[in-house]
Motif scaffolding. Structure first.
Motif, PDB file in Angstrom:
ATOM      1  N   ILE A 112       0.753  -1.266  -0.091  1.00 52.36           N
ATOM      2  CA  ILE A 112      -0.116   0.014   0.036  1.00 52.36           C
ATOM      3  C   ILE A 112       1.004   1.466   0.083  1.00 52.36           C
ATOM      4  CG2 ILE A 112      -1.484   1.285   1.370  1.00 52.36           C
ATOM      5  CD1 ILE A 112      -2.838  -1.333   2.153  1.00 52.36           C
ATOM      6  N   ALA A 113       1.843   1.242   0.761  1.00 53.00           N
ATOM      7  CA  ALA A 113       2.777   2.544   0.820  1.00 53.00           C
ATOM      8  C   ALA A 113       3.625   2.744  -0.560  1.00 53.00           C
ATOM      9  CB  ALA A 113       3.851   2.228   2.067  1.00 53.00           C
ATOM     10  N   ILE A 114       4.000   1.535  -1.255  1.00 55.42           N
ATOM     11  CA  ILE A 114       4.620   1.726  -2.367  1.00 55.42           C
ATOM     12  C   ILE A 114       3.745   2.124  -3.433  1.00 55.42           C
ATOM     13  CG2 ILE A 114       5.812   0.585  -4.321  1.00 55.42           C
ATOM     14  CD1 ILE A 114       7.208  -1.253  -1.939  1.00 55.42           C
ATOM     15  N   ILE A 115       2.425   1.692  -3.438  1.00 58.03           N
ATOM     16  CA  ILE A 115       1.401   2.294  -4.461  1.00 58.03           C
ATOM     17  C   ILE A 115       1.141   3.696  -4.116  1.00 58.03           C
ATOM     18  CG2 ILE A 115      -1.095   1.953  -5.137  1.00 58.03           C
ATOM     19  CD1 ILE A 115      -0.653  -0.978  -4.495  1.00 58.03           C
ATOM     20  N   ALA A 116       0.981   4.146  -2.911  1.00 58.01           N
ATOM     21  CA  ALA A 116       0.788   5.621  -2.547  1.00 58.01           C
ATOM     22  C   ALA A 116       1.851   6.229  -3.141  1.00 58.01           C
ATOM     23  CB  ALA A 116       0.372   5.698  -1.274  1.00 58.01           C
ATOM     24  N   GLY A 117       3.125   5.919  -2.822  1.00 60.74           N
ATOM     25  CA  GLY A 117       4.294   6.711  -3.285  1.00 60.74           C
ATOM     26  C   GLY A 117       4.167   6.664  -4.853  1.00 60.74           C
ATOM     27  N   PHE A 118       4.082   5.666  -5.676  1.00 60.39           N
ATOM     28  CA  PHE A 118       3.976   5.757  -7.101  1.00 60.39           C
ATOM     29  C   PHE A 118       2.667   6.815  -7.422  1.00 60.39           C
ATOM     30  CE2 PHE A 118       2.119   4.370 -10.928  1.00 60.39           C
ATOM     31  CZ  PHE A 118       3.175   4.218 -11.667  1.00 60.39           C
ATOM     32  N   ALA A 119       1.611   6.749  -6.915  1.00 61.55           N
ATOM     33  CA  ALA A 119       0.516   7.772  -7.289  1.00 61.55           C
ATOM     34  C   ALA A 119       0.982   8.919  -7.038  1.00 61.55           C
ATOM     35  CB  ALA A 119      -0.728   7.081  -6.580  1.00 61.55           C
ATOM     36  N   LEU A 120       1.430   9.291  -6.058  1.00 58.90           N
ATOM     37  CA  LEU A 120       1.739  10.860  -5.520  1.00 58.90           C
ATOM     38  C   LEU A 120       2.707  11.296  -6.208  1.00 58.90           C
ATOM     39  CD1 LEU A 120      -0.210  10.802  -2.154  1.00 58.90           C
ATOM     40  CD2 LEU A 120      -0.870  11.683  -4.261  1.00 58.90           C
ATOM     41  N   GLY A 121       3.972  10.137  -6.205  1.00 56.85           N
ATOM     42  CA  GLY A 121       5.152  10.595  -6.817  1.00 56.85           C
ATOM     43  C   GLY A 121       5.365  11.063  -8.201  1.00 56.85           C
ATOM     44  N   LEU A 122       4.270  10.799  -8.931  1.00 58.48           N
ATOM     45  CA  LEU A 122       4.050  10.996 -10.035  1.00 58.48           C
ATOM     46  C   LEU A 122       4.053  12.624 -10.471  1.00 58.48           C
ATOM     47  CD1 LEU A 122       1.594   8.516 -11.687  1.00 58.48           C
ATOM     48  CD2 LEU A 122       4.291   8.787 -12.237  1.00 58.48           C
ATOM     49  N   LYS A 123       3.447  13.115  -9.219  1.00 59.39           N
ATOM     50  CA  LYS A 123       3.263  14.923  -9.377  1.00 59.39           C
ATOM     51  C   LYS A 123       4.300  15.400  -8.686  1.00 59.39           C
ATOM     52  CE  LYS A 123      -1.166  16.907  -8.001  1.00 59.39           C
ATOM     53  NZ  LYS A 123      -1.662  17.211  -9.142  1.00 59.39           N
ATOM     54  N   LYS A 124       5.139  14.928  -7.828  1.00 56.96           N
ATOM     55  CA  LYS A 124       6.338  15.286  -7.237  1.00 56.96           C
ATOM     56  C   LYS A 124       7.473  14.063  -6.750  1.00 56.96           C
ATOM     57  CE  LYS A 124       8.000  18.695  -3.680  1.00 56.96           C
ATOM     58  NZ  LYS A 124       8.736  19.976  -4.744  1.00 56.96           N
ATOM     59  N   HIS A 125       8.428  14.066  -7.557  1.00 57.95           N
ATOM     60  CA  HIS A 125       9.039  12.740  -7.304  1.00 57.95           C
ATOM     61  C   HIS A 125       9.875  12.760  -5.568  1.00 57.95           C
ATOM     62  CE1 HIS A 125       9.243  12.252 -11.573  1.00 57.95           C
ATOM     63  NE2 HIS A 125      10.309  13.036 -11.818  1.00 57.95           N
ATOM     64  N   SER A 126       9.910  13.864  -4.863  1.00 61.60           N
ATOM     65  CA  SER A 126      10.281  13.417  -3.496  1.00 61.60           C
ATOM     66  C   SER A 126       9.305  12.731  -2.965  1.00 61.60           C
ATOM     67  CB  SER A 126      10.638  15.017  -3.196  1.00 61.60           C
ATOM     68  OG  SER A 126       9.408  15.746  -2.950  1.00 61.60           O
ATOM     69  N   LEU A 127       7.889  12.674  -3.090  1.00 58.84           N
ATOM     70  CA  LEU A 127       6.815  12.212  -2.490  1.00 58.84           C
ATOM     71  C   LEU A 127       7.334  10.482  -2.745  1.00 58.84           C
ATOM     72  CD1 LEU A 127       4.042  14.197  -2.948  1.00 58.84           C
ATOM     73  CD2 LEU A 127       5.333  14.034  -0.823  1.00 58.84           C
ATOM     74  N   ALA A 128       7.813  10.245  -4.010  1.00 58.33           N
ATOM     75  CA  ALA A 128       8.018   8.744  -3.995  1.00 58.33           C
ATOM     76  C   ALA A 128       8.818   8.185  -3.000  1.00 58.33           C
ATOM     77  CB  ALA A 128       8.439   8.470  -5.549  1.00 58.33           C
ATOM     78  N   ILE A 129       9.763   9.049  -2.413  1.00 59.96           N
ATOM     79  CA  ILE A 129      10.675   8.551  -1.491  1.00 59.96           C
ATOM     80  C   ILE A 129      10.057   8.747   0.011  1.00 59.96           C
ATOM     81  CG2 ILE A 129      12.692   9.034  -0.088  1.00 59.96           C
ATOM     82  CD1 ILE A 129      14.006  10.083  -2.668  1.00 59.96           C
ATOM     83  N   ILE A 130       9.322   9.894   0.208  1.00 63.44           N
ATOM     84  CA  ILE A 130       9.009  10.044   1.444  1.00 63.44           C
ATOM     85  C   ILE A 130       7.595   9.241   1.907  1.00 63.44           C
ATOM     86  CG2 ILE A 130       8.271  11.958   3.167  1.00 63.44           C
ATOM     87  CD1 ILE A 130       9.864  14.064   1.352  1.00 63.44           C
ATOM     88  N   LEU A 131       6.729   9.406   1.042  1.00 61.51           N
ATOM     89  CA  LEU A 131       5.308   8.646   1.468  1.00 61.51           C
ATOM     90  C   LEU A 131       5.506   7.286   1.620  1.00 61.51           C
ATOM     91  CD1 LEU A 131       2.471   9.848   1.659  1.00 61.51           C
ATOM     92  CD2 LEU A 131       2.200   9.000  -0.901  1.00 61.51           C
ATOM     93  N   PRO A 132       6.077   6.490   1.140  1.00 65.21           N
ATOM     94  CA  PRO A 132       6.349   5.014   1.530  1.00 65.21           C
ATOM     95  C   PRO A 132       6.774   5.008   2.938  1.00 65.21           C
ATOM     96  CG  PRO A 132       6.919   5.232  -0.816  1.00 65.21           C
ATOM     97  CD  PRO A 132       6.881   6.605  -0.298  1.00 65.21           C
ATOM     98  N   VAL A 133       7.835   5.624   3.363  1.00 60.30           N
ATOM     99  CA  VAL A 133       8.452   5.328   4.600  1.00 60.30           C
ATOM    100  C   VAL A 133       7.782   6.028   5.782  1.00 60.30           C
ATOM    101  CG1 VAL A 133      10.938   4.948   3.647  1.00 60.30           C
ATOM    102  CG2 VAL A 133      10.021   7.267   4.203  1.00 60.30           C
ATOM    103  N   VAL A 134       6.837   7.016   5.371  1.00 60.14           N
ATOM    104  CA  VAL A 134       6.087   7.660   6.312  1.00 60.14           C
ATOM    105  C   VAL A 134       4.783   6.855   6.640  1.00 60.14           C
ATOM    106  CG1 VAL A 134       4.623   9.483   6.747  1.00 60.14           C
ATOM    107  CG2 VAL A 134       6.682   9.836   6.063  1.00 60.14           C
ATOM    108  N   SER A 135       4.221   6.404   5.310  1.00 60.57           N
ATOM    109  CA  SER A 135       2.847   5.464   5.425  1.00 60.57           C
ATOM    110  C   SER A 135       2.937   3.965   5.957  1.00 60.57           C
ATOM    111  CB  SER A 135       1.965   5.684   4.364  1.00 60.57           C
ATOM    112  OG  SER A 135       2.812   4.954   2.970  1.00 60.57           O
TER     113      SER A 135
END
Length: 156
Positions: free
Chosen positions: A62-85
């Motif tokens: 789930i965390a990687i899918i969220a990072g993929f979806a939101l990381g398309l908008k801003k690449h830094s979210l592809a790193i941050i979101l998985p490790v936070v969520s």
């Protein structure tokens, strides 16, 4: 949004890979906590091992899918979101399975070394929260380093 990632896939995929590795590492730490550590290992082992088995696969997915979806908008979210969520999703899995168990009429009543089911759950949530905060700090630092390394350099 998707065109940006397709045009320059290297930064996006690198960011997602870094975040994914972090999420899998966090899920492994949380799995270890429930499956191999006291008091979970001694009391009601099958229950906590079941939560650990579900969380080990579900939370990083789930965390990687969220990072993929939101990381398309801003690449830094592809790193941050998985490790936070990831630790937060694992904690939600823990709580959901515990609630389902209680709704089925099973109320655990054990004491081990001064711990009860509620204090053990509180300890697990505290550990999950500490991994979330650590993930945020490391994720932000990793995103800054990656953006610095991938910034186009001007030749004088």
């Amino acid at each position: 949004m998707l065109q940006n990632a397709i045009k320059s896939p290297f930064p996006f995929l690198t960011a997602l890979l870094i975040g994914g590795i972090g999420a899998v590492g966090q899920a492994s730490l949380l799995y270890h906590e429930l499956a191999d550590c006291y008091p979970y290992k001694v009391v009601d082992y099958a229950f906590y091992k079941g939560i650990a088995d579900i969380g080990l696969y579900l939370s990083p997915l789930i965390a990687i899918i969220a990072g993929f979806a939101l990381g398309l908008k801003k690449h830094s979210l592809a790193i941050i979101l998985p490790v936070v969520s990831c630790p937060l999703v694992f904690a939600v899995v823990f709580k959901a399975v515990s609630l389902i168990r209680e709704l089925n009429g099973v109320v655990p009543d054990w004491k081990f070394d001064g711990k009860t089911p509620s204090t053990a759950a509180q300890d697990f949530f505290t550990y999950s929260l500490s991994l979330t905060v650590t993930g945020l700090v490391v994720g932000v630092i990793s995103a800054l380093i990656l953006s610095f390394l991938l910034k186009p350099k001007k030749l004088v």
